[in-house]
Design a protein around this motif. Structure first.
Motif, PDB file in Angstrom:
ATOM      1  N   TYR A   1       0.160   4.902  -5.783  1.00 39.80           N
ATOM      2  CA  TYR A   1      -0.292   3.566  -6.152  1.00 39.80           C
ATOM      3  C   TYR A   1       0.530   2.989  -7.307  1.00 39.80           C
ATOM      4  O   TYR A   1       0.828   1.788  -7.331  1.00 39.80           O
ATOM      5  CB  TYR A   1      -1.770   3.609  -6.524  1.00 39.80           C
ATOM      6  CG  TYR A   1      -2.347   2.279  -6.953  1.00 39.80           C
ATOM      7  CD1 TYR A   1      -2.388   1.198  -6.067  1.00 39.80           C
ATOM      8  CD2 TYR A   1      -2.840   2.102  -8.246  1.00 39.80           C
ATOM      9  CE1 TYR A   1      -2.920  -0.023  -6.457  1.00 39.80           C
ATOM     10  CE2 TYR A   1      -3.365   0.875  -8.643  1.00 39.80           C
ATOM     11  CZ  TYR A   1      -3.403  -0.176  -7.748  1.00 39.80           C
ATOM     12  OH  TYR A   1      -3.926  -1.396  -8.140  1.00 39.80           O
TER      13      TYR A   1
ATOM     14  N   TYR B   1       0.853  -1.195   0.000  1.00 34.99           N
ATOM     15  CA  TYR B   1       0.000   0.000   0.000  1.00 34.99           C
ATOM     16  C   TYR B   1       0.881   1.235   0.000  1.00 34.99           C
ATOM     17  O   TYR B   1       1.834   1.342   0.783  1.00 34.99           O
ATOM     18  CB  TYR B   1      -0.926   0.040   1.209  1.00 34.99           C
ATOM     19  CG  TYR B   1      -1.575   1.402   1.366  1.00 34.99           C
ATOM     20  CD1 TYR B   1      -2.582   1.808   0.496  1.00 34.99           C
ATOM     21  CD2 TYR B   1      -1.136   2.297   2.337  1.00 34.99           C
ATOM     22  CE1 TYR B   1      -3.150   3.072   0.596  1.00 34.99           C
ATOM     23  CE2 TYR B   1      -1.693   3.567   2.446  1.00 34.99           C
ATOM     24  CZ  TYR B   1      -2.696   3.946   1.568  1.00 34.99           C
ATOM     25  OH  TYR B   1      -3.238   5.198   1.656  1.00 34.99           O
TER      26      TYR B   1
ATOM     27  N   GLU C   1      -6.888  -0.289   4.208  1.00 34.05           N
ATOM     28  CA  GLU C   1      -7.697  -1.292   4.892  1.00 34.05           C
ATOM     29  C   GLU C   1      -7.484  -2.681   4.290  1.00 34.05           C
ATOM     30  O   GLU C   1      -7.370  -3.678   5.013  1.00 34.05           O
ATOM     31  CB  GLU C   1      -9.178  -0.908   4.842  1.00 34.05           C
ATOM     32  CG  GLU C   1      -9.539   0.335   5.636  1.00 34.05           C
ATOM     33  CD  GLU C   1      -9.233   1.641   4.902  1.00 34.05           C
ATOM     34  OE1 GLU C   1      -9.387   2.705   5.513  1.00 34.05           O
ATOM     35  OE2 GLU C   1      -8.842   1.577   3.705  1.00 34.05           O
TER      36      GLU C   1
ATOM     37  N   ASN D   1      -5.017  -0.268  -3.338  1.00 34.20           N
ATOM     38  CA  ASN D   1      -5.152   1.189  -3.334  1.00 34.20           C
ATOM     39  C   ASN D   1      -5.823   1.729  -2.083  1.00 34.20           C
ATOM     40  O   ASN D   1      -6.201   2.893  -2.038  1.00 34.20           O
ATOM     41  CB  ASN D   1      -5.902   1.663  -4.582  1.00 34.20           C
ATOM     42  CG  ASN D   1      -7.271   1.018  -4.694  1.00 34.20           C
ATOM     43  OD1 ASN D   1      -7.769   0.431  -3.736  1.00 34.20           O
ATOM     44  ND2 ASN D   1      -7.883   1.108  -5.871  1.00 34.20           N
ATOM     45  N   ASN D   2      -5.988   0.881  -1.050  1.00 35.79           N
ATOM     46  CA  ASN D   2      -6.481   1.386   0.234  1.00 35.79           C
ATOM     47  C   ASN D   2      -5.810   0.624   1.366  1.00 35.79           C
ATOM     48  O   ASN D   2      -5.507  -0.570   1.245  1.00 35.79           O
ATOM     49  CB  ASN D   2      -8.006   1.286   0.327  1.00 35.79           C
ATOM     50  CG  ASN D   2      -8.497  -0.146   0.272  1.00 35.79           C
ATOM     51  OD1 ASN D   2      -8.554  -0.828   1.288  1.00 35.79           O
ATOM     52  ND2 ASN D   2      -8.836  -0.619  -0.937  1.00 35.79           N
TER      53      ASN D   2
END
Length: 453
Positions: free
Chosen positions: A48, A44, A74, A71-72
């Protein structure tokens, strides 16, 4: 994770800063070489595309590890077993202010990422980011082990614990390794003792980048007197080994390290560039000419920018298969630590952790650097004793600032941040008015990251 005899498979590593063109590549190399571990590394990064490039580079190695860019944060963190953090807080524009704005006031910094005006403003940008990381880790992988490589190391690690007290985090720095290698060279040159860094035992104590070694042995041989003879031999000229100090902005001839040994009778265990910033009163950083006499460098941000451009080109070539990725041991110990924590052997190495009592004379919860014992799902700090009062005096303002800077950042208290700057030894030569001007200028230069103060 899945345990299979002397192997552990299906490990999930979340890499925050996964577009890195330094630490990430070192990790890839070390993971490829360690056949007892396998799994997936989730990359991450706020860039990106850089993470996607590293995904390609990593998977081109065709190792027992699979790399995937997300791309996140989480997605990277969810149910991770390990979290690795290596980020650049801000851009090179802010870093240029950190390092070079103080030069207008006669303050020279060789690195500018841990202490001094540069370390302060880097911390003001970094601490809120690490608060967010800690909260995300608490939500998505509270039992993960967290390995931090980001500077300012002590403040990053302390922020993680302040935000999520049950976090299992530690900070890694290779500066001590270089000093251990120097002790090994002294043993060979002075007494013809053949040994490696891993063969010697050293007692490590201090704070990151201002770390010390008061005991060093090989088998039953005390290496401190041997190191003292080595210092005497090279005190005037410095010791460069096979590489000239002039060949790289990150190299030195160890003259500062030798001078500190003469003054305090204890081995300073970090690179000269870092050590000098903690003790400007000793005169190593008076001006660029003085720095040259001590045979180390002021590392300009312009060099970092140029180096980044070269690394971007290199990463693109490796992703396209136009340049080979050279797999070789990085010298870091992150993979060894992971191996120990999953139960594949024990390890003792130096790390940054809150002070639970491993160093006497430094208050509890200050993040200190000492040895620690790694075993399955557990890290135990090694009791390291106490630094001499003469050295503790040098640490004192930096320890006070460790608390003050975090409090100022959490409260968005500009006045308290100013007082942290005033307390820094680098700034004490300035009048209050000049220090305030410096603070205001640097604050303005990094205001994008200091909203709502």
């Amino acid at each position: 994770m899945r345990f299979d005899g002397d192997k552990v498979d299906e490990i999930k590593i979340a890499y925050i800063g996964g577009g890195s063109r330094g630490w990430a590549w070192r990790l890839m190399s070390d993971l490829s070489l360690e056949q007892s571990l396998s799994g997936t590394v989730y990359l991450y990064d706020i860039d990106y595309e850089a993470a996607k490039t590293n995904e390609t580079i990593g998977n081109n190695l065709k190792s027992q590890w699979f790399y995937t860019a997300v791309n996140n944060i989480e997605s990277a963190l969810k149910d991770a077993n390990f979290v690795i953090i290596s980020i650049l807080p801000g851009t090179f524009n802010e870093m240029a202010s950190d390092v070079h704005t103080p030069e207008k006031y006669g303050i020279y910094q060789s690195v500018g990422d841990t202490t001094g005006p540069g370390g302060l403003f880097r911390a003001l940008r970094t601490i809120p980011i690490f608060v967010e990381f800690a909260n995300k880790i608490k939500e998505y992988c509270p039992d993960a082990w967290v390995i931090n490589y980001t500077n300012p190391m002590a403040l990053c690690v302390r922020t993680l614990y302040n935000t999520f007290p049950k976090i299992k985090a530690f900070g890694c720095c290779h500066e001590v390794f270089s000093t251990q290698n120097l002790i090994v060279k002294a043993a060979k040159e002075i007494e013809d003792i053949e040994c490696s860094r891993e063969d010697i035992k050293t007692n490590v104590l201090g704070i990151n980048h201002f770390t010390w070694i008061d005991k060093a042995t090989y088998k039953d041989i005390d290496l401190i007197p041997i190191y003292e003879k080595f210092v005497d031999k090279y005190f005037d000229t410095g010791y460069e080994g096979e590489v000239s100090w002039q060949s790289s902005y990150t190299s030195s001839a160890n003259k500062v390290k030798f001078d500190l040994f003469k003054k305090y009778r204890i081995i300073a265990a970090a690179g000269d560039r870092h050590l000098t910033e903690f003790v400007p009163q000793l005169g190593y950083l008076e001006n660029p000419e003085t720095v040259k006499k001590w045979k180390f460098h002021l590392t300009p941000v312009s060099w970092r920018i140029k180096n980044r451009e070269e690394l971007i080109k290199k990463s693109q070539k490796m992703a396209k298969g136009e340049e080979n990725f050279k797999i070789s041991p990085s010298g870091e110990e992150g993979v060894k630590q992971i191996k120990a924590l999953v139960g594949l052997g024990d390890l003792i190495t130096n790390v940054n952790l809150p002070n639970y009592g491993q160093i006497k004379g430094i208050e509890k919860n200050i993040v200190v650097e000492t040895n620690a014992y790694f075993t399955k799902d557990r890290i135990s700090p090694v009791i390291s004793g106490e630094l001499p009062d003469t050295v503790n005096i040098l640490l004192a303002p930096h320890i006070i600032n460790q608390k003050m800077i975090i409090e100022a950042t959490i409260k968005k208290d500009k006045d308290l941040a100013l007082h942290a700057l005033l307390n820094d030894p680098m700034v004490r030569k300035l009048t209050y008015n000049d220090a305030k001007k410096l603070f205001d200028e640097m604050f303005e230069n990094t205001k994008e990251y200091l909203k709502n103060w």
